[in-house]
Design an enzyme around this catalytic site. Structure first.
Site, mmCIF file in Angstrom:
data_model
loop_
_atom_site.group_PDB
_atom_site.id
_atom_site.type_symbol
_atom_site.label_atom_id
_atom_site.label_comp_id
_atom_site.label_asym_id
_atom_site.label_seq_id
_atom_site.Cartn_x
_atom_site.Cartn_y
_atom_site.Cartn_z
ATOM 1 N N CYS A 2 0.832 -1.185 0.000
ATOM 2 C CA CYS A 2 0.000 0.000 0.000
ATOM 3 C C CYS A 2 0.876 1.248 0.000
ATOM 4 C CB CYS A 2 -0.957 0.082 1.182
ATOM 5 S SG CYS A 2 -2.168 -1.229 1.215
ATOM 6 N N ARG A 27 4.378 -0.421 -4.549
ATOM 7 C CA ARG A 27 4.009 -0.919 -3.216
ATOM 8 C C ARG A 27 2.704 -1.710 -3.235
ATOM 9 N NH1 ARG A 27 6.865 1.799 0.831
ATOM 10 N NH2 ARG A 27 5.353 1.103 2.356
ATOM 11 N N TRP A 73 -2.444 -2.853 -1.805
ATOM 12 C CA TRP A 73 -2.104 -4.275 -1.883
ATOM 13 C C TRP A 73 -3.051 -4.944 -0.900
ATOM 14 C CZ3 TRP A 73 -0.294 -8.189 1.361
ATOM 15 C CH2 TRP A 73 0.196 -9.327 0.716
ATOM 16 N N ASN A 99 -2.227 2.217 5.425
ATOM 17 C CA ASN A 99 -1.321 1.119 5.073
ATOM 18 C C ASN A 99 -1.047 0.368 6.358
ATOM 19 O OD1 ASN A 99 0.784 -0.525 4.179
ATOM 20 N ND2 ASN A 99 2.313 1.099 4.420
ATOM 21 N N GLY A 100 -1.298 -0.939 6.371
ATOM 22 C CA GLY A 100 -1.078 -1.727 7.588
ATOM 23 C C GLY A 100 -2.260 -2.644 7.823
ATOM 24 N N GLU A 485 18.059 -18.171 -5.468
ATOM 25 C CA GLU A 485 17.705 -16.829 -5.933
ATOM 26 C C GLU A 485 17.277 -16.860 -7.405
ATOM 27 O OE1 GLU A 485 16.897 -14.178 -4.731
ATOM 28 O OE2 GLU A 485 17.313 -12.600 -6.178
ATOM 29 N N LYS A 489 13.610 -15.658 -8.711
ATOM 30 C CA LYS A 489 13.442 -14.616 -9.738
ATOM 31 C C LYS A 489 12.531 -15.126 -10.851
ATOM 32 C CE LYS A 489 14.461 -11.701 -8.182
ATOM 33 N NZ LYS A 489 15.106 -11.503 -6.921
ATOM 34 N N GLU A 492 8.762 -15.536 -9.594
ATOM 35 C CA GLU A 492 8.001 -14.335 -9.232
ATOM 36 C C GLU A 492 7.637 -13.464 -10.428
ATOM 37 O OE1 GLU A 492 9.913 -11.580 -6.540
ATOM 38 O OE2 GLU A 492 11.862 -12.012 -7.401
ATOM 39 N N HIS A 508 18.387 -36.972 -4.290
ATOM 40 C CA HIS A 508 17.561 -37.394 -3.148
ATOM 41 C C HIS A 508 16.089 -37.057 -3.374
ATOM 42 C CE1 HIS A 508 21.134 -38.490 -0.927
ATOM 43 N NE2 HIS A 508 21.667 -37.333 -1.300
ATOM 44 N N LYS A 607 6.313 -4.548 -3.317
ATOM 45 C CA LYS A 607 7.736 -4.373 -3.068
ATOM 46 C C LYS A 607 8.083 -4.406 -1.583
ATOM 47 C CE LYS A 607 11.904 -3.295 -4.481
ATOM 48 N NZ LYS A 607 12.602 -4.467 -5.005
HETATM 49 C C1 F6R Z 1 12.112 -10.908 -4.353
HETATM 50 C C2 F6R Z 1 11.886 -9.872 -3.392
HETATM 51 C C3 F6R Z 1 11.363 -10.249 -2.057
HETATM 52 C C4 F6R Z 1 12.065 -9.413 -0.966
HETATM 53 C C5 F6R Z 1 11.445 -9.686 0.412
HETATM 54 C C6 F6R Z 1 12.162 -8.948 1.511
HETATM 55 O O1 F6R Z 1 12.640 -10.419 -5.547
HETATM 56 O O2 F6R Z 1 12.096 -8.719 -3.667
HETATM 57 O O3 F6R Z 1 11.507 -11.604 -1.815
HETATM 58 O O4 F6R Z 1 13.415 -9.739 -0.977
HETATM 59 O O5 F6R Z 1 10.105 -9.309 0.400
HETATM 60 O O6 F6R Z 1 12.103 -7.579 1.315
HETATM 61 P P1 F6R Z 1 13.119 -6.592 2.020
HETATM 62 O O7 F6R Z 1 14.467 -6.901 1.499
HETATM 63 O O8 F6R Z 1 12.643 -5.233 1.637
HETATM 64 O O9 F6R Z 1 13.015 -6.844 3.491
#
Ligand code: F6R
Length: 612
Positions: A2, A27, A73, A99-100, A485, A489, A492, A508, A607
């Site tokens: 949000c 956001r 969001w 937001n929250g 990772e 990527k 997502e 395994h 984000k």
């Molecule tokens: C993946 C991604 C998320 C963040 C996670 C933690 O590409 O961006 O998995 O890494 O939500 O966010 P931060 O780093 O802001 O605590």
């Protein structure tokens, strides 16, 4: 999670709000809305992206110099027009953005219903605006007092901005565990979830602290008091952010821009902290706690998602080089599992946003238990940055693509410097090895620059596997977290199911999945376990899997077995993750573009995850 924006002053509010919402869209993008005050209180809101809202308001009267805006969001209630913010009181007098999460909203809702309130949405937020209305009606309170009384009853997290039609020259803002920044203009005020919607107008800001309420008036007054009614003097700070940092700068997507920024962001992270010629590494933010860290029983790293993967690399780095035991925890698990944490532990929180609710809660718990808390954060002035005992910024600049790229390499760069500095102080690596690694760190930005030239080859490979429904990523040692990772990527942003595994674990279980339809991406640059990883590739090929191998420049063996190879420059093994992750970022980017996915705003994601 949000985005909030608000304006009060002499300018037209709507253009400022809508531009702010576009900047904050990373956001959350389930719905967007604005409320404008101009004698009347007009609320416009729409399911979907900010663009939908812009189309919806076309031709409507948007004239106002006070207003609030929100991009959502969804948590409580599906994404639709009704659940979109702003929410209004039953009498239509008050409008609020939030937001929250109001955790006790169900209890409050029942009480308010008994008092005759009716609710139109499924949101927790609507309960809060009715509660404010209830206090205002019951005791004929000014809006800021009604907000204060209501917030005393609320359990949960909030950043809110409230407008009252009968008090039109005032905005009331408050926060607890969700970020809120007030920008101070020439003769006006701006409010944002972060500085991005504000920076165009002013770089003078006040970060609101938990349980503070700000009252801002059109005639230039800003007052802050706590929920307990204690006045606080606003602390004005300057934000260093250029507007170009918030633009795509000619790239199709922010994610691509951010991938290409990495030679610069890695260099920025090291600037003033590492010097190969003079042979030193110095992290100012932790120096005063240096003794406590080098003598710690244990380092615990708490993080989520991509930041957690950076934490796993730190475990390899710190244990390998500095010989301090490290545990890496999902922050969401750490906070609820009654962990053993003592004052001899160091708890490092890794977070791009510095606002992740679970990471913040894990830190609070760790501080309570007496550990030294250390935040490694990107967003300057964020909650984690302000809460921890010690801290280092990674200086990656605003990361707007939802999928984290440059923040990840920034975190790994910082953690590598930390491991080197601890190793040096503890005498756990030789002087010559220390110097070799420091020299090589300085070469990394140029090597990333060179590596980015493989982009066309990666685009071609992306075309070959874009229709896969599953993918497997394998890596050993320092490259195991990179496999995780790479898989994250891909899933997502392209919605292809992907798993990361330690290469040796494949036999395994996951090996059962391998057939000609399963691309297997193997990060095979390890010098220490080279033959082993070659065997793993053979095992995949024996089962007709398609292998895409990331190899060290000049590798003569793997090219003969794998279907495709992508070369990365040679480097010391502890520094490999900074290079091996780059082709995986590009691969998922191209696949997502080819599948026509919204790379910067993948479905269901946001984000900054400021709720549990
Ligand atoms: C993946 C991604 C998320 C963040 C996670 C933690 O590409 O961006 O998995 O890494 O939500 O966010 P931060 O780093 O802001 O605590």
């Amino acid at each position: 999670m949000c985005g909030i924006v608000a304006y009060i002053g002499k300018k037209q509010a709507y253009p400022i709000l809508i531009k702010g919402l576009r900047r904050l869209e990373y956001r959350g993008y389930d719905s967007a809305g604005v409320a404008l005050l101009n004698g009347e209180l007009n609320v416009f809101k729409r399911k979907g992206k900010v663009k939908e809202l812009e189309n919806f308001v076309e031709g409507k009267n948007l004239d106002a110099t006070v207003g609030i805006g929100h991009t959502r969001w969804a948590t409580h209630g599906k994404p639709d027009d009704i659940n979109a913010h702003p929410h209004s009181s039953g009498n239509g007098r008050i409008s609020l953005i939030h937001n929250g999460i109001i955790e006790n909203y169900a209890v409050l809702k029942t009480l308010l219903e008994k008092e005759g309130h009716t609710f139109v949405s499924e949101t927790d937020t609507e309960v809060l605006v009715h509660l404010i209305e209830e206090y205002q009606n019951r005791e004929n309170l000014p809006i800021e007092e009604a907000v204060r009384m209501a917030l005393k009853k609320v359990v949960g997290a909030y950043a809110i901005v409230v407008m009252d039609k009968q008090d039109p020259d005032k905005l009331v803002a408050a926060r607890k565990a969700s970020p809120l920044v007030i920008g101070i203009g020439e003769d006006d005020f701006f409010i944002g979830s972060d500085a991005t919607p504000i920076i165009e107008y002013t770089n003078k800001v006040v970060y609101l602290n938990d349980e503070e309420i700000a009252v801002i008036t059109k005639d230039g007054d800003l007052q802050i008091k706590t929920i307990g009614n204690v006045e606080h003097t606003p602390f004005v700070e300057h934000v260093e952010m250029e507007i170009e940092m918030l633009e795509k700068g000619g790239y199709d997507y922010f994610m691509l821009k951010e991938i290409y920024q990495q030679p610069a962001t890695i260099a920025d992270c090291m600037r003033g902290r590492l010097n190969a010629e003079e042979g030193w590494v110095f992290l100012g933010g932790v120096e005063e706690h240096s003794n406590r860290i080098i003598n710690a029983d244990r380092i615990i790293i708490a993080a989520c998602g991509t930041s957690w993967h950076a934490g796993l690399i730190a475990e390899y780095l710190i244990e390998d080089l500095a010989r301090i035991p490290v545990e890496v925890e999902y922050a969401s698990e750490l906070r609820y599992r009654n962990p053993i944490i003592t004052e001899k532990d160091i708890v490092i929180a890794l977070s791009q946003s510095g606002e992740t609710a679970d990471t913040m809660a894990a830190l609070e718990l760790s501080k309570e238990k007496g550990a030294l808390t250390y935040g490694i954060v990107n967003v300057v002035g964020s909650s984690i940055a302000r809460f921890t005992d010690a801290g280092s910024y990674i200086h990656a600049g605003p990361e707007i693509g939802v999928a984290s790229t440059k923040a990840f390499t920034g975190q790994v760069t910082l953690l590598t410097m930390l491991a080197l500095s601890l190793a040096h102080k503890r005498g756990t690596i030789s002087k010559s090895y220390f110097q070799q690694l420091v020299n090589e760190m300085e070469n990394i930005p140029a090597k990333v620059e060179k590596l980015l030239k493989v982009n066309p080859q990666i685009e071609f490979i992306a075309g070959e596997i874009k229709d896969a429904t599953n993918a497997l990523y394998l890596g050993r040692g320092y490259n195991f977290p990179i496999a995780l990772e790479g898989a994250l990527k891909l899933k997502e942003i392209s919605y292809i199911h992907a798993e990361g595994y330690p290469a040796a674990e494949m036999k395994h279980g996951p090996i059962a999945l391998i057939d000609e339809n399963m691309p297997v991406i193997v990060i095979a640059t390890n010098k220490s376990a080279y033959e082993k990883i070659v065997s793993n590739i053979q095992e995949v090929k024996a089962r007709k899997g398609m292998v895409i191998a990331i190899v060290t420049e000049g590798d003569k063996v793997i090219g003969k077995i794998a279907d495709y190879t992508i070369e990365i420059p040679d480097t010391d093994e502890p520094l490999t993750p900074l290079l091996s992750v780059i082709p995986l970022q590009l691969l998922s980017y191209h696949i997502a573009v080819m599948r026509e996915c919204n790379v910067d705003q993948p479905r269901n994601l946001a984000k900054s995850v400021t709720v549990e």
